[in-house]
Scaffold this motif. Structure first.
Motif, PDB file in Angstrom:
ATOM      1  N   ARG A  68       4.809   0.806 -10.521  1.00  0.00           N
ATOM      2  CA  ARG A  68       5.910   1.740 -10.717  1.00  0.00           C
ATOM      3  C   ARG A  68       5.402   3.115 -10.301  1.00  0.00           C
ATOM      4  NH1 ARG A  68       8.387   2.756 -15.426  1.00  0.00           N
ATOM      5  NH2 ARG A  68      10.296   3.019 -14.262  1.00  0.00           N
ATOM      6  N   SER A  69       6.141   3.776  -9.435  1.00  0.00           N
ATOM      7  CA  SER A  69       5.681   5.052  -8.887  1.00  0.00           C
ATOM      8  C   SER A  69       5.471   6.108  -9.976  1.00  0.00           C
ATOM      9  CB  SER A  69       6.636   5.559  -7.811  1.00  0.00           C
ATOM     10  OG  SER A  69       7.949   5.680  -8.322  1.00  0.00           O
ATOM     11  N   ALA A  73       2.052   8.182 -10.342  1.00  0.00           N
ATOM     12  CA  ALA A  73       2.068   9.621 -10.079  1.00  0.00           C
ATOM     13  C   ALA A  73       1.724  10.446 -11.320  1.00  0.00           C
ATOM     14  CB  ALA A  73       3.437  10.040  -9.538  1.00  0.00           C
ATOM     15  N   MET A  78      -1.785   1.792 -12.349  1.00  0.00           N
ATOM     16  CA  MET A  78      -1.188   0.941 -11.312  1.00  0.00           C
ATOM     17  C   MET A  78      -1.764  -0.459 -11.390  1.00  0.00           C
ATOM     18  SD  MET A  78      -3.305   2.745  -8.240  1.00  0.00           S
ATOM     19  CE  MET A  78      -2.873   4.336  -8.915  1.00  0.00           C
TER      20      MET A  78
END
Length: 148
Positions: A68-69, A73, A78
């Motif tokens: 999921r970005s 971020a 990740m």
């Protein structure tokens, strides 16, 4: 967008949440953490987080477990293996190997959206051993050969 494919799914725990699309045009369905208590993921640590579900994909399909970005971020969290593949013949629980790349501990909360599941069709191939390959403009130029 094609017709939905009826796919069997089994809930393996009470806290399991079925993967779900968040918008009408989402390619990925969110996978959630099927845990009873918060799970600490220390700096630079990895752990398998259970989702509490098992699926039976039709032949010719795979499910890709992707990050999921927002987690990447904001927190540096990740999937450790980049993209995981769930094969059509796998019937076990889907687990997400989360990696905390940051210098700060991260807490996975029960029900937290931890990854995406993208279902894709694939083709199988048979290798044909040959003495040479068809020439192309790029040829055997490797990493970085196509420019910036």
């Amino acid at each position: 967008i094609g017709m939905p494919i009826n796919t069997p799914v089994r809930k393996l725990s009470e806290s399991a949440v079925l993967p779900a699309y968040q918008t009408a045009l989402s390619a990925g369905m969110d996978l959630t953490a099927a845990i009873k208590e918060p799970m600490m993921l220390g700096a630079h640590e990895r752990a398998v987080v259970p989702t509490g579900i098992a699926i039976a994909l039709p032949e010719g399909y795979e499910a890709q477990v992707r990050g999921r970005s927002g987690l990447a971020a904001k927190y540096g969290v990740m999937p450790a293996n980049g993209v995981g593949t769930i094969d059509a013949d796998y019937r076990g629980e889907i687990g997400v190997i989360l990696l905390n790349t940051s210098n700060t501990a991260f807490v996975v909360e029960p029900g937290m959206r931890i990854a995406q599941l993208v279902v894709a069709r694939y083709e199988r191939i048979d290798w044909e051993v040959v003495e040479s390959l068809e020439e192309t403009e790029r040829g055997n130029s490797g990493f970085g050969s196509t420019g910036k």
